[in-house]
Design a protein around this motif. Sequence first.
Motif, short mmCIF file in Angstrom:
data_model
loop_
_atom_site.label_atom_id
_atom_site.label_comp_id
_atom_site.label_asym_id
_atom_site.label_seq_id
_atom_site.Cartn_x
_atom_site.Cartn_y
_atom_site.Cartn_z
N PHE A 102 -6.01 0.03 -3.44
CA PHE A 102 -6.73 0.39 -2.22
C PHE A 102 -8.14 -0.21 -2.32
O PHE A 102 -8.93 0.20 -3.17
N THR A 103 -8.41 -1.18 -1.48
CA THR A 103 -9.71 -1.85 -1.53
C THR A 103 -10.77 -1.01 -0.85
O THR A 103 -10.60 -0.60 0.31
N ILE A 104 -11.88 -0.76 -1.55
CA ILE A 104 -13.04 -0.14 -0.93
C ILE A 104 -13.77 -1.23 -0.14
O ILE A 104 -14.28 -2.19 -0.71
N CYS A 105 -13.80 -1.07 1.17
CA CYS A 105 -14.33 -2.12 2.04
C CYS A 105 -15.84 -1.97 2.24
O CYS A 105 -16.32 -0.85 2.47
N PRO A 106 -16.58 -3.08 2.22
CA PRO A 106 -17.96 -3.02 2.66
C PRO A 106 -18.02 -2.86 4.18
O PRO A 106 -17.06 -3.17 4.88
N THR A 107 -19.12 -2.35 4.67
CA THR A 107 -19.34 -2.29 6.12
C THR A 107 -20.13 -3.54 6.52
O THR A 107 -21.27 -3.70 6.10
N ALA A 139 -2.74 6.11 -14.69
CA ALA A 139 -3.22 6.00 -13.32
C ALA A 139 -2.17 5.31 -12.46
O ALA A 139 -1.42 4.46 -12.95
N VAL A 140 -2.13 5.66 -11.18
CA VAL A 140 -1.12 5.09 -10.28
C VAL A 140 -1.65 3.89 -9.51
O VAL A 140 -0.93 3.29 -8.71
N GLY A 141 -2.91 3.52 -9.73
CA GLY A 141 -3.49 2.39 -9.04
C GLY A 141 -5.00 2.43 -9.15
O GLY A 141 -5.55 3.12 -10.01
N THR A 142 -5.65 1.71 -8.26
CA THR A 142 -7.10 1.69 -8.24
C THR A 142 -7.62 1.75 -6.82
O THR A 142 -6.97 1.26 -5.89
N MET A 143 -8.77 2.37 -6.65
CA MET A 143 -9.53 2.34 -5.39
C MET A 143 -10.90 1.78 -5.75
O MET A 143 -11.73 2.47 -6.33
N MET A 200 -4.94 14.19 -5.23
CA MET A 200 -5.30 12.83 -5.64
C MET A 200 -6.78 12.79 -6.01
O MET A 200 -7.59 13.52 -5.45
N ILE A 201 -7.10 11.91 -6.96
CA ILE A 201 -8.49 11.73 -7.37
C ILE A 201 -8.78 10.26 -7.60
O ILE A 201 -7.95 9.54 -8.17
N LYS A 202 -9.91 9.83 -7.13
CA LYS A 202 -10.47 8.51 -7.49
C LYS A 202 -11.45 8.79 -8.61
O LYS A 202 -12.55 9.29 -8.39
N MET A 203 -11.04 8.46 -9.85
CA MET A 203 -11.74 8.92 -11.04
C MET A 203 -12.59 7.79 -11.62
O MET A 203 -12.07 6.78 -12.05
N LYS A 206 -2.39 12.89 -8.69
CA LYS A 206 -2.27 11.45 -8.86
C LYS A 206 -3.66 10.88 -9.08
O LYS A 206 -4.61 11.23 -8.37
N ILE A 207 -3.78 9.99 -10.05
CA ILE A 207 -5.08 9.46 -10.46
C ILE A 207 -5.21 7.99 -10.10
O ILE A 207 -4.35 7.18 -10.48
N PHE A 208 -6.26 7.66 -9.36
CA PHE A 208 -6.64 6.27 -9.11
C PHE A 208 -7.88 5.96 -9.93
O PHE A 208 -8.78 6.78 -10.05
N GLY A 209 -7.94 4.74 -10.44
CA GLY A 209 -9.13 4.27 -11.11
C GLY A 209 -10.13 3.70 -10.12
O GLY A 209 -9.96 3.76 -8.90
N GLY A 210 -11.20 3.11 -10.67
CA GLY A 210 -12.23 2.52 -9.83
C GLY A 210 -13.14 1.65 -10.68
O GLY A 210 -12.68 0.81 -11.45
N LEU A 211 -14.44 1.85 -10.54
CA LEU A 211 -15.44 1.14 -11.35
C LEU A 211 -15.26 -0.37 -11.32
O LEU A 211 -15.39 -1.06 -12.33
#
Length: 308
Positions: free
Chosen positions: A11-16, A205-209, A162-165, A187-192
């Motif tokens: 899941f891409t965190i989009c810029p505005t 983790a099940v994916g990344t945000m 769900m958590i974006k950890m 369900k755990i999503f990564g990030g950073l």
Amino acid sequence: MPAPLNAQGVFTICPTPFDDTLKVDTESIKSLVDFLLDTGVTGLAILGFLGELHKLSNAERRLVTDTFIKHTKGRVPVWVGVRAHGITGAIEQAQEAQDAGSDAVFAAPLDNAGDALLFDYYKAIADAIKIPVVIHDFPDSFGTEIRPEVVARLGKEGGVHMIKMEEPPVGPKISRIRELAGDEAMKIFGGLGGMFFLEELQRGAVGTMTGFAYPEVLVEIYNRFAAGDQVGAAAVFDRYCPLIRYEFQPKLGLALRKHVYQQRGAIKSRAIRAPGMKIDALTVKELEATIARVGLSVTGKGRQAIQA
């Protein structure tokens, strides 16, 4: 389509996007959506920290939400960020996102809140809407630590699954949450920025945000890992780590990503609103040299081929 509790992938965190006068650029939102979907991402996450939610008026927040969701047209789920100073404001934002057609919300914690208040806060949001709530756990930016025990309780009793950890060291916390909550409850999503994406997947983790201006890299890592090719996933991760590392620089990450998105034709301007650091000419040279070193093009249009 509601975001299922078995949501996974990138899941891409989009810029505005803003134009050069710092107004919200709705045409660039549309071109960014089309660009990102071409990279193969599973979903879009908007109005997170990278999306400069805290720099928008309420009317602008609604405009950005509506434009992203309407142009996506259900092709992938769209998750909307929530950040407020109190429970009432957070519920209002979450309900507005739901009414606009969001598939889930990811909510930042209240500032300096303790365990009991954090549980009540997230449970109140979950009780107020029908779409899933994702915990946004990013202490370095929000100043609030969400302990694994609170996360597990929310999964078992609070209706939040769900958590974006994003609290380093990510490995031990992922393992502790899974130990306390179980994989069905949380369900755990990564990030950073994808800095630890391989290790996050290896820990369960099940994916990344996350934001990253070459999402196709993260998609390739995830697809290989999900297909059982852990060696191939590691090879892709290792190849592109220099770029992942360089792009995820504190204070500069947003400016770096907007520069690349502009160069790749996804948005018209790399403008960011204050407070926010801009990049100088030498930093641009460093960035583009790193992109070239890993075998990518900064001006190539469309999805680029990813190599192991």
